[in-house]
Design an enzyme around this catalytic site. Structure first.
Site, PDB file in Angstrom:
ATOM      1  CG  HIS A 117      -2.986  -3.233   4.569  1.00 17.77           C
ATOM      2  ND1 HIS A 117      -1.787  -2.669   4.932  1.00 17.77           N
ATOM      3  CD2 HIS A 117      -3.617  -2.299   3.818  1.00 17.77           C
ATOM      4  CE1 HIS A 117      -1.703  -1.444   4.426  1.00 17.77           C
ATOM      5  NE2 HIS A 117      -2.793  -1.194   3.744  1.00 17.77           N
TER       6      HIS A 117
ATOM      7  CB  CYS B 153      -0.982  -0.053   1.175  1.00 19.46           C
ATOM      8  SG  CYS B 153      -2.383   1.055   0.962  1.00 19.46           S
TER       9      CYS B 153
ATOM     10  NE  ARG C  93      -8.892   5.700   3.533  1.00 18.81           N
ATOM     11  CZ  ARG C  93      -7.644   6.090   3.318  1.00 18.81           C
ATOM     12  NH1 ARG C  93      -7.400   7.343   2.989  1.00 18.81           N
ATOM     13  NH2 ARG C  93      -6.640   5.255   3.419  1.00 18.81           N
TER      14      ARG C  93
HETATM   15  N1  GLN Z   1      -2.055   6.827   2.396  1.00 16.00           N
HETATM   16  C1  GLN Z   1      -2.217   5.958   1.270  1.00 16.00           C
HETATM   17  C2  GLN Z   1      -3.608   5.995   0.688  1.00 16.00           C
HETATM   18  O1  GLN Z   1      -4.542   6.329   1.377  1.00 16.00           O
HETATM   19  C3  GLN Z   1      -1.825   4.536   1.654  1.00 16.00           C
HETATM   20  C4  GLN Z   1      -2.739   3.909   2.662  1.00 16.00           C
HETATM   21  C5  GLN Z   1      -2.258   2.591   3.210  1.00 16.00           C
HETATM   22  O2  GLN Z   1      -1.052   2.292   3.248  1.00 16.00           O
HETATM   23  N2  GLN Z   1      -3.180   1.779   3.720  1.00 16.00           N
HETATM   24  O3  GLN Z   1      -3.781   5.684  -0.457  1.00 16.00           O
END
Ligand code: GLN
Length: 250
Positions: A197, A96, A130
Site C-alpha cells: 500500500h 493485499c 501482523r
Molecule cells: N485482511 C488481510 C490480511 O490481514 C488483508 C489486509 C490488507 O489488505 N491490508 O492479511
C-alpha cells in the site's frame, strides 16, 4: 487516435485502505499529463463486468471482514469475466486483500476459509503476528534493470506462490509475501499482485507506467510511453527508502 485508458475499479468503497485509491489517481494523472483520456468505473457488489471493455482492473486491500463481504460476489458475479479479461491481456493490479482473493484461497487467522478466483497460483494463510511497516524491494526484471519498489505493508496473511505465478520482487526491508522466502508480490501474464500500500504507484512511477503501457498497447500502437518528469516522485521514493532504515534498526 488519442488513447483512452478505461479503468475498472473493483469494490472502490469496500476495498480501499492505506490510500489504495491513490493508485487510480496516479494512473489517471499520468495519462492526463500525456494528453490522454481516462475513464474510471467503480464496479461493486451485484454488478457485472464487460470483459473486453476495460484496459486496466484495480482492486485494493481490505480487512478480513470486507474480504468476507466481497468474496462470494467476486466468485459468482465477476470471476468468469475476470478470467476472460486476463486471457485478453488486460492489465490487473491487486493489492493485499485484493491480491489474496485473486489467489486460490485465504484462510484467515480465525480459521475462516475464503475461496479465491484463482487468477494467481498462490494461496494465503493468516498468521498470529501482523506484518506491519515500510517495505523496500527490488523488482525481478527480465532485462536485468534495477527497479526499486517502496510501499507500506499491513497484513496477517502469508502468501505462497506455486509454479504458475512468478514473484514480482525480492524484499530488502520488510516481510513481503510471507516473511520466509524473501519474495514480494506476484505476476501472471499482465496481472500483478502485491502487498504494498502506501499508496504504491505515486512513489513507484516506473510501475505505474509499465501498467499503463501494458494496458494500452493492446488497442493502440504504443511501444513506449512519452517520458514524464519524475523528479518529485523519485524524491518521495528516496525518502521512503531512508525511512525504511528505521525499521531495519528495530
Ligand atoms: N485482511 C488481510 C490480511 O490481514 C488483508 C489486509 C490488507 O489488505 N491490508 O492479511
Amino acid at each position: 487516435m488519442t488513447p483512452i485508458l478505461r479503468i475498472c475499479h473493483l469494490y472502490p468503497e469496500m476495498m480501499n485502505i492505506y490510500g489504495d485509491r491513490g493508485n487510480i489517481i496516479t494512473l489517471a494523472q499520468r495519462c492526463r499529463w500525456r494528453g490522454w483520456d481516462v475513464e474510471v468505473s467503480g464496479i461493486s457488489v451485484g454488478e457485472t463486468i464487460e470483459p473486453d471493455y476495460y484496459d486496466l482492473y484495480f482492486m485494493g486491500g481490505g480487512q478480513d471482514r470486507e474480504q468476507m463481504l466481497v468474496c462470494e460476489d467476486l466468485r459468482s458475479k465477476k470471476a468468469q469475466a475476470i478470467h476472460q479479461a486476463v486471457e485478453l491481456k488486460a492489465c490487473f493490479l491487486t493489492i493485499c486483500g485484493g491480491y489474496q482473493l485473486f489467489g486460490k484461497y485465504f484462510i484467515t487467522y480465525t480459521g475462516e476459509e475464503l475461496p479465491g478466483i484463482e487468477v494467481f497460483d498462490a494461496w494465503t494463510v493468516g498468521g498470529e503476528k501482523r506484518f506491519i511497516g515500510n517495505v523496500v524491494a527490488q523488482a525481478i526484471t527480465t532485462d536485468g534493470t534495477t527497479r526499486t519498489l517502496v510501499g507500506f505493508e499491513n497484513h496477517s496473511g502469508r502468501t505462497y506462490l506455486g509454479p504458475g505465478s512468478a514473484p514480482l520482487a525480492r524484499v530488502k526491508v520488510g516481510y513481503g509475501n510471507n516473511g520466509e522466502d524473501g519474495f514480494e508480490g506476484c505476476r501472471y501474464g499482465n496481472a500483478f499482485g502485491t502487498y504494498l500500500h502506501g499508496s504504491l504507484l505515486p512513489k513507484n512511477p516506473w510501475l505505474a507506467d509499465e501498467l499503463i503501457l501494458l494496458a494500452l498497447k493492446r488497442r493502440y500502437k504504443l511501444e513506449e510511453l512519452p517520458p514524464l518528469d519524475d523528479t518529485l516522485e523519485l524524491l518521495a521514493q528516496r525518502a521512503a527508502v531512508r525511512r525504511s532504515r528505521m525499521r531495519r534498526k528495530r
